[in-house]
Design an enzyme around this catalytic site. Structure first.
Site, PDB file in Angstrom:
ATOM      1  CG  ASP A 173     -33.088 -27.240  -2.146  1.00 35.04           C
ATOM      2  OD1 ASP A 173     -33.919 -26.782  -1.340  1.00 35.04           O
ATOM      3  OD2 ASP A 173     -32.928 -26.751  -3.265  1.00 35.04           O
ATOM      4  CG  HIS A 174     -34.756 -25.883   3.684  1.00 31.92           C
ATOM      5  ND1 HIS A 174     -33.884 -24.928   3.259  1.00 31.92           N
ATOM      6  CD2 HIS A 174     -35.931 -25.253   3.891  1.00 31.92           C
ATOM      7  CE1 HIS A 174     -34.496 -23.779   3.199  1.00 31.92           C
ATOM      8  NE2 HIS A 174     -35.740 -23.935   3.572  1.00 31.92           N
ATOM      9  CE  LYS A 199     -33.715 -12.403   1.268  1.00 33.72           C
ATOM     10  NZ  LYS A 199     -34.373 -13.416   2.089  1.00 33.72           N
ATOM     11  CE  LYS A 259     -40.134 -25.319   2.440  1.00 31.63           C
ATOM     12  NZ  LYS A 259     -40.480 -24.779   3.743  1.00 31.63           N
ATOM     13  NE  ARG A 264     -13.875 -19.951  14.554  1.00 35.12           N
ATOM     14  CZ  ARG A 264     -13.705 -18.957  13.700  1.00 35.12           C
ATOM     15  NH1 ARG A 264     -12.577 -18.837  13.063  1.00 35.12           N
ATOM     16  NH2 ARG A 264     -14.649 -18.076  13.485  1.00 35.12           N
ATOM     17  CE  LYS A 270     -29.760 -21.151   0.760  1.00 34.16           C
ATOM     18  NZ  LYS A 270     -30.944 -20.560   0.219  1.00 34.16           N
ATOM     19  CD  GLU A 301     -37.422 -15.293   1.815  1.00 36.60           C
ATOM     20  OE1 GLU A 301     -36.976 -15.737   2.872  1.00 36.60           O
ATOM     21  OE2 GLU A 301     -36.713 -14.849   0.903  1.00 36.60           O
ATOM     22  CG  ASP A 355     -30.334 -16.811  -0.967  1.00 39.11           C
ATOM     23  OD1 ASP A 355     -29.493 -17.584  -0.458  1.00 39.11           O
ATOM     24  OD2 ASP A 355     -31.288 -16.325  -0.327  1.00 39.11           O
ATOM     25  CG  HIS A 406     -34.633 -23.066  -2.175  1.00 40.98           C
ATOM     26  ND1 HIS A 406     -34.009 -24.167  -1.635  1.00 40.98           N
ATOM     27  CD2 HIS A 406     -34.213 -22.011  -1.449  1.00 40.98           C
ATOM     28  CE1 HIS A 406     -33.249 -23.783  -0.615  1.00 40.98           C
ATOM     29  NE2 HIS A 406     -33.357 -22.477  -0.491  1.00 40.98           N
TER      30      HIS A 406
HETATM   31  P1  NAD Z   1     -23.223 -19.246  11.700  1.00 45.50           P
HETATM   32  O1  NAD Z   1     -22.233 -18.195  11.320  1.00 45.50           O
HETATM   33  O2  NAD Z   1     -24.352 -18.876  12.584  1.00 45.50           O
HETATM   34  O3  NAD Z   1     -22.443 -20.445  12.406  1.00 45.50           O
HETATM   35  C1  NAD Z   1     -21.208 -20.900  11.936  1.00 45.50           C
HETATM   36  C2  NAD Z   1     -20.722 -22.060  12.787  1.00 45.50           C
HETATM   37  O4  NAD Z   1     -19.465 -22.481  12.246  1.00 45.50           O
HETATM   38  C3  NAD Z   1     -20.457 -21.732  14.246  1.00 45.50           C
HETATM   39  O5  NAD Z   1     -20.842 -22.841  15.025  1.00 45.50           O
HETATM   40  C4  NAD Z   1     -18.948 -21.561  14.318  1.00 45.50           C
HETATM   41  O6  NAD Z   1     -18.383 -21.882  15.571  1.00 45.50           O
HETATM   42  C5  NAD Z   1     -18.513 -22.572  13.291  1.00 45.50           C
HETATM   43  N1  NAD Z   1     -17.174 -22.272  12.741  1.00 45.50           N
HETATM   44  C6  NAD Z   1     -16.745 -21.129  12.175  1.00 45.50           C
HETATM   45  N2  NAD Z   1     -15.451 -21.247  11.797  1.00 45.50           N
HETATM   46  C7  NAD Z   1     -15.063 -22.484  12.153  1.00 45.50           C
HETATM   47  C8  NAD Z   1     -13.852 -23.211  12.042  1.00 45.50           C
HETATM   48  N3  NAD Z   1     -12.741 -22.682  11.496  1.00 45.50           N
HETATM   49  N4  NAD Z   1     -13.820 -24.476  12.505  1.00 45.50           N
HETATM   50  C9  NAD Z   1     -14.907 -25.055  13.067  1.00 45.50           C
HETATM   51  N5  NAD Z   1     -16.095 -24.417  13.193  1.00 45.50           N
HETATM   52  C10 NAD Z   1     -16.155 -23.152  12.747  1.00 45.50           C
HETATM   53  O7  NAD Z   1     -23.733 -19.873  10.321  1.00 45.50           O
HETATM   54  P2  NAD Z   1     -25.173 -20.541  10.013  1.00 45.50           P
HETATM   55  O8  NAD Z   1     -26.141 -19.459   9.714  1.00 45.50           O
HETATM   56  O9  NAD Z   1     -25.516 -21.513  11.082  1.00 45.50           O
HETATM   57  O10 NAD Z   1     -24.887 -21.284   8.635  1.00 45.50           O
HETATM   58  C11 NAD Z   1     -24.181 -22.509   8.555  1.00 45.50           C
HETATM   59  C12 NAD Z   1     -24.285 -23.046   7.133  1.00 45.50           C
HETATM   60  O11 NAD Z   1     -25.632 -23.301   6.826  1.00 45.50           O
HETATM   61  C13 NAD Z   1     -23.786 -22.076   6.052  1.00 45.50           C
HETATM   62  O12 NAD Z   1     -23.218 -22.816   4.994  1.00 45.50           O
HETATM   63  C14 NAD Z   1     -25.056 -21.416   5.576  1.00 45.50           C
HETATM   64  O13 NAD Z   1     -24.943 -20.934   4.246  1.00 45.50           O
HETATM   65  C15 NAD Z   1     -26.027 -22.572   5.661  1.00 45.50           C
HETATM   66  N6  NAD Z   1     -27.429 -22.176   5.797  1.00 45.50           N
HETATM   67  C16 NAD Z   1     -27.842 -21.452   6.872  1.00 45.50           C
HETATM   68  C17 NAD Z   1     -29.175 -21.094   6.989  1.00 45.50           C
HETATM   69  C18 NAD Z   1     -29.684 -20.321   8.184  1.00 45.50           C
HETATM   70  O14 NAD Z   1     -30.889 -20.109   8.253  1.00 45.50           O
HETATM   71  N7  NAD Z   1     -28.846 -19.903   9.100  1.00 45.50           N
HETATM   72  C19 NAD Z   1     -30.104 -21.485   6.001  1.00 45.50           C
HETATM   73  C20 NAD Z   1     -29.649 -22.243   4.926  1.00 45.50           C
HETATM   74  C21 NAD Z   1     -28.318 -22.585   4.838  1.00 45.50           C
END
Ligand code: NAD
Length: 498
Positions: free
Chosen positions: A188-189, A346, A193, A61, A159, A227, A246, A251
């Protein structure tokens, strides 16, 4: 160890190039993309695995152009790439393959531009949904509307995959409207591993373990994912989820499947996933007194002043668990009678993920001088110091008769294989599997649903009982009740060691 190392071929040179691809990362400016996906792709580029005509297209976005996105990617690589200073020429070449489209998953903005970029390509098309789960369905629908959901396209779904059976079924149904199961890669990362794959190699590549891998010889199995961090800035999200949703449902469940499953006939995606599914379906319901939930308390000696769980999530009455320990059984011929103990939390004493197989004692001791109890223990460390240790019993050196001691046969992979053995992060391995079209390390829809079908009654049970998590000290290994559960069974948890 040194002889093994000397005999090793040059592992790092065994990079198999993949076919040309276009990878669109929805959420390309988000936390996951910056910390894991983009630096991981750069490491694959350096390893020579990314074809020169492959493209990575960030789609999010944020209002920026490709130049702005490239600058963000360069920063992400500098911060999270794990390299002292990324080679500039390589970085420049990598950035040339990167593009950006500002897009709205729920609106029309950006879709025509993305469609134009993807038009007429005969490359592999992969779409990574690294956005909030509420947008997964919108993205699938939009891709189809804009003609990008053709039979060659693949989608990668992050996830959490639902928050219970009903929502997971609904999400599966939505995705199935636009994509076939063979096009859907539920990530599922943990499955990416190195040691997790080694678990399969150890089990099914050696004669040594498999004959003993059953209730006759295995006393119990423990899986711990500990963790040291708290909920950090994710408090609001985490409080709606908790350790069961979670961590355990995905996992720990995946690790349990790999340790308990029957040997698949082939190492192919459906053969492996069929066997995992059978394990989940054979899991017994968990009895209320075999579920221990906890919330971390503040550590009063902590100079950084981390808050306790309830302060961290901003709800003084929160009943969500940041720690869970449970005992479960698998009702099948192989495992009936061998308990599986799972534990995750945690703010624990160390960051450590370990699977431990504790074998039974020998049926009879022939050594009169030895009064000890000896058990072989196989432990598989996922992080840190990936490796495998087998505890064996030998004679204590020196005079004094046949007194026995337990010593570890330790194979830390970095020592055994040499420092130059390439360390591939889970995300980069899994993304390359998507490009190769290999679903073995991704969860199938029925697996995810079966995992929720086991999880839901556990959560509903504690909600109906009004159970409140007990407190545990930050920096400890969980609640005293978790230790008592083990003691009642005449067993003990492995020490959580860094
Ligand atoms: P974040 O909030 O940091 O990033 C969200 C992204 O989505 C941004 O790039 C934003 O611009 C985009 N976005 C938001 N609304 C939008 C829309 N309407 N249209 C297009 N793009 C849009 O989130 P994140 O932490 O990067 O997580 C992303 C996914 O990965 C989630 O499903 C989260 O559960 C999963 N996840 C994240 C982590 C982590 O470590 N951050 C770990 C495991 C899983």
């Amino acid at each position: 160890m040194s002889s093994l190392h000397e005999g090793m071929p040059n592992i790092a040179s065994r990079v198999i190039p993949v076919d040309p691809f276009d990878l669109v990362i929805f959420g390309g400016t988000g936390d996951l993309a910056r910390r894991k996906i983009l630096p991981g792709l750069f490491r694959r580029f350096i390893a020579g695995q990314m074809p020169a005509n492959a493209r990575i297209i960030g789609a999010a976005r944020s209002d920026m152009d490709s130049a702005g996105f490239r600058a963000m990617v360069a920063e992400a690589i500098a911060e999270f790439g794990g390299m002292e200073s990324p080679p500039q020429a390589k970085l420049d070449a990598f950035l040339k393959q990167i593009h950006y489209v500002a897009i709205d998953a729920r609106g029309e903005a950006g879709w025509a531009e993305l469609q134009e970029l993807m038009k007429g390509t005969d490359k592999i098309e992969a779409y990574y949904f690294s956005v909030a789960p509420a947008l997964f369905g919108d993205l699938a629908e939009r891709l189809q509307q804009w003609g990008m959901a053709d039979k060659q396209a693949r989608i990668v779904v992050e996830k959490p995959f639902g928050r219970d059976l009903e929502t997971a079924q609904a999400l599966n149904a939505t995705l199935a409207t636009y994509f076939d199961e063979r096009q859907i890669y539920r990530i599922d990362h943990y499955l990416g591993k190195e040691t997790v794959q080694n678990l399969m190699a150890v089990r099914f590549g050696n004669m040594l373990f498999e004959p003993l891998w059953n209730a006759q010889y295995v006393d119990h199995i423990q899986i711990t994912v500990a963790e040291t961090v708290g909920v950090g800035g994710r408090g609001e999200y985490y409080d709606k989820s908790g350790a069961m949703r979670d961590m355990v449902q995905n996992h720990l469940m995946q690790l349990l499947c790999l340790i308990a499953m029957e040997p698949p006939a082939r190492f192919d995606p459906n053969a492996v996933r069929d066997e995992k599914l059978k394990v989940i379906r054979a899991l017994d319901p968990v009895l209320p007194h075999h579920i221990i939930r906890g919330q971390y308390d503040a550590d009063h000696d902590d100079a950084e002043g981390h808050p306790n769980y309830r302060d961290a999530v901003g709800d003084p009455r929160s009943k969500t668990e940041s720690f869970i320990a449970l005992k479960t059984q698998i009702s099948n011929w192989r495992w009936s009678g061998t308990p599986f103990y799972l534990r995750t939390g945690k703010r624990m004493s160390a960051r450590s993920s370990e699977i431990t197989v504790v074998f039974k004692e020998t049926p009879h001791s022939i050594f009169a001088e030895d009064a000890g109890q000896h058990r072989n223990v196989l432990s598989i460390r996922l992080q840190p110091n990936e490796g495998i240790t087998l505890g064996v019993t030998i004679k204590e050196p020196g005079p004094g008769g046949m007194r026995l001691i337990d010593v570890p046969l330790d194979m830390t992979f970095s020592e055994a294989l040499g420092e130059d053995a390439e360390q591939v992060d889970a995300y980069e391995r899994l993304i390359m599997d998507v490009i190769r079209g290999n679903q073995t390390l991704f969860m199938r829809g029925d697996e995810v649903e079966a995992a929720w079908a086991w999880t839901d009654p556990i959560i509903q049970g504690w909600e109906a009982r009004g159970d409140v998590p007990k407190f545990y000290d930050s920096g400890s290994d969980g609640t005293t009740e978790a230790f008592e559960m083990m003691r009642r069974d005449g067993r003990e948890w492995r020490k959580v060691a860094p």
